[in-house]
Design an enzyme around this catalytic site. Structure first.
Site, PDB file in Angstrom:
ATOM      1  N   CYS A 227      75.907  72.352  14.312  1.00  0.00           N
ATOM      2  CA  CYS A 227      76.021  73.705  14.864  1.00  0.00           C
ATOM      3  C   CYS A 227      76.721  73.764  16.213  1.00  0.00           C
ATOM      4  O   CYS A 227      77.774  74.402  16.330  1.00  0.00           O
ATOM      5  CB  CYS A 227      74.627  74.327  14.980  1.00  0.00           C
ATOM      6  SG  CYS A 227      73.826  74.629  13.400  1.00  0.00           S
TER       7      CYS A 227
ATOM      8  N   ARG B  32      76.230  64.470  11.529  1.00  0.00           N
ATOM      9  CA  ARG B  32      77.440  65.186  11.926  1.00  0.00           C
ATOM     10  C   ARG B  32      77.559  65.254  13.452  1.00  0.00           C
ATOM     11  O   ARG B  32      76.632  65.671  14.130  1.00  0.00           O
ATOM     12  CB  ARG B  32      77.447  66.595  11.324  1.00  0.00           C
ATOM     13  CG  ARG B  32      77.720  66.601   9.829  1.00  0.00           C
ATOM     14  CD  ARG B  32      77.556  67.969   9.210  1.00  0.00           C
ATOM     15  NE  ARG B  32      76.159  68.351   9.089  1.00  0.00           N
ATOM     16  CZ  ARG B  32      75.737  69.463   8.489  1.00  0.00           C
ATOM     17  NH1 ARG B  32      76.621  70.295   7.964  1.00  0.00           N
ATOM     18  NH2 ARG B  32      74.448  69.740   8.419  1.00  0.00           N
TER      19      ARG B  32
END
Length: 440
Positions: A261, A329
Site C-alpha cells: 500500500c 512486496r
C-alpha cells in the site's frame, strides 16, 4: 444480502469472508482457476491471523463460495465489489486495466440493479471511468460507489469487523441506503459511516496512506539526525508521542516502509498531483528518503567488515515487510539481500511466514527452519522485520552461534544496555552505536 467480490487477493478475500461472517451470501470471483480450486478446497493462499476461522466457518455454513465465472458470481448480487489489483506503471500511476476490463464485462451481463463498489485503491476519477465502461453496454440501472479499504495486514479481520470508520463515496440515495444496510452490523458501537462524493472518497484513501508514510519518514529523518547529534530516537518518540496532536502510532524509527500500500499509494498520489499540475514536494521527499532508508544499514555493515563483504555469511531475521503477514512486496529485507548477494556474501535467512514467497524470487538464499539455525557460523545478524519471537531471544545462544557477536538491527528491537551486558556489538537506527571492541 447477496454479494459478489471480484478478485480474491488480500483485500478481496478478507472482504468476502468478513461480509459472509455477518450473514450475507458471498460469491468471490477470480480468473485464476488454480487459486479458485484451492479456495474451494478450503485452502487460504495468504497468511492473515484469524482469517482461517471465519473462512472455514462460512464455507461450512454455505455462505462463502468461489468461482471463475463472472456471470455466475454476480447473478442476483445486490452489491458487486471490485477488489482488483492496481499495480503501479512505470510512471507511478495506478494501472486500471483490470478494473476497467471487469467493468466492461459487467455492462454485458448485469441483469438487475446493483451497486458496483470500487474497493481497490484507485486514483481520483476512477468511479467515473468505471461508470462509463459499464454504461456502454448496460441495459439496466446501476450505481458506482467508491468504498476504500483501510485494512492493516496482520490485523485485517479486526479492522474489517470493527472499523474506525467506513468511507463511502456516492451521490446516489439508492446506493447510500444499500451501503448503510450492508455496513450496519459492523458499526453498531457508533463508529461512523462517512458519506461523501466519489472523488473525495478516492482521495481520502491516498491521503491517509500518504500521511502515515510521511509520519514514518519524518521519524526516520529524526533518527538519522539523532545519530549525528548524539540523541536517542526512542526517548524522542516517547516525548512527542504523548502529545495528543501527534499520537503514539507510526513513530518507530527503522529501515523504512514497504508493503503493498504505502509505496504504491504515495507514488500514485504524487503522479496524480503531477497530472494536475501541482508540485507535491512533501511526497517527493518522502519517497526519496524512504528509498535511502531501506539500505541504511549496508554502509555500516561494509565499514564493519573493512569494506569487503565477499565470503561473509550474513544471517537475516525477517523477510516480510512487517510482522503477522507473508507479504514481501517492497520489503526492505529483499532489497538488502540482493545487495549482499551481488557483493559476494552468503545469506542465511529465517521468517515465520514469508520464506516460501521469498524462495520464488531469491533461490540463492539458504532458508533455515529456525531463527537460531540461520545464525550458525554466520559472521553477523541483520534484522529487518519485528516479529515478536525476535524480541526476546536467547542472547547467550546467539553469541555462541555467531562467529562475531555483532547485530545490525533495522527495527530497534533491543535496548542498548541489554546488548552491552551480553557483549554484543550493536548497530540500530537513531541510537548510539555500541561497539564492544572500541569499549574494551
Amino acid at each position: 444480502m447477496k454479494i459478489a467480490v471480484v478478485g480474491t487477493g488480500y483485500v478481496g478475500l478478507v472482504t468476502g469472508t468478513c461480509f459472509a461472517e455477518t450473514g450475507n451470501q458471498v460469491t468471490c470471483v477470480d480468473i485464476d482457476a488454480q487459486k479458485v480450486a484451492r479456495l474451494q478446497n478450503g485452502e487460504i493462499p495468504i497468511y492473515e491471523p484469524g482469517l482461517d476461522v471465519l473462512f472455514d466457518r462460512n464455507i461450512a455454513e454455505d455462505r462463502l463460495k468461489f468461482t471463475t465465472n463472472l456471470s455466475e458470481g454476480i447473478d442476483g448480487a445486490e452489491v458487486i465489489f471490485l477488489a482488483l489489483p492496481t499495480p503501479p506503471g512505470e510512471d507511478g500511476s495506478a494501472d486500471l486495466k483490470y478494473i476497467l476490463g471487469v467493468a466492461d464485462d459487467l455492462g454485458y451481463i448485469l441483469k438487475q440493479y446493483a451497486v458496483i463498489v470500487d474497493k481497490s485503491t484507485v486514483p481520483v476519477g476512477t468511479a467515473e471511468k468505471v461508470r462509463e465502461a459499464i454504461a456502454r453496454n448496460a441495459t439496466v440501472d446501476f450505481d458506482v460507489v467508491s468504498n476504500p479499504e483501510f485494512l492493516r495486514e496482520g490485523v485485517a479481520v479486526e479492522d474489517f469487523m470493527k472499523p474506525d470508520r467506513v468511507v463511502v463515496g456516492t451521490t446516489s440515495e439508492s446506493a447510500k441506503k444499500v451501503m448503510e444496510k450492508l455496513y450496519a452490523p459492523l458499526v453498531r458501537q457508533g463508529n461512523p459511516v462517512i458519506f461523501m462524493d466519489e472523488r473525495s472518497a478516492e482521495m481520502t484513501k491516498y491521503a491517509a496512506n500518504s500521511f502515515l508514510a510521511m509520519k514514518i519518514t519524518f521519524m526516520n529523518e529524526i533518527a538519522n539526525l539523532c545519530e549525528k547529534v548524539g540523541a536517542n530516537v526512542d526517548d524522542i518518540r516517547k516525548g512527542i508521542g504523548t502529545d495528543t496532536r501527534i499520537g503514539k502510532r507510526f513513530l518507530f524509527a527503522g529501515i523504512g516502509y514497504g508493503g503493498s500500500c504505502f509505496p504504491k499509494d504515495v507514488q500514485a498520489l504524487a503522479k496524480t498531483s503531477e497530472d494536475y499540475g501541482y508540485d507535491f514536494r512533501t511526497l517527493k521527499s518522502v519517497m526519496a528518503v524512504n528509498d535511502d532508508q531501506k539500505k541504511k544499514l549496508l554502509p555500516i555493515l561494509r565499514e564493519y567488515f573493512g569494506g569487503e563483504l565477499r565470503g561473509k555469511t550474513i544471517a537475516v531475521w525477517g523477510l516480510a515487510f512487517k510482522p503477522y503477514t507473508d507479504d514481501i512486496r517492497e520489503a526492505p529485507a529483499l532489497e538488502n539481500i540482493r545487495v549482499l548477494l551481488d557483493e559476494g556474501a552468503k545469506v542465511t535467512a529465517y521468517d515465520p511466514e514469508a520464506m516460501e514467497n521469498v524462495k520464488r524470487v531469491l533461490p540463492e538464499v539458504t532458508y533455515c527452519h529456525t531463527a537460531y539455525a540461520a545464525l550458525d557460523d554466520a559472521d553477523a545478524l541483520m534484522i529487518f522485520t519485528e516479529w515478536p519471537q525476535f524480541r526476546t531471544p536467547d542472547f547467550v545462544k546467539m553469541g555462541k552461534l555467531l562467529k562475531d557477536k555483532v547485530v545490525f538491527d533495522g527495527r530497534n528491537l533491543y535496548e542498548l544496555d541489554q546488548m552491552r551486558d551480553h557483549g554484543f556489538t550493536y548497530y540500530s537506527i537513531g541510537r548510539e552505536a555500541l561497539n564492544v571492541n572500541e569499549l574494551a
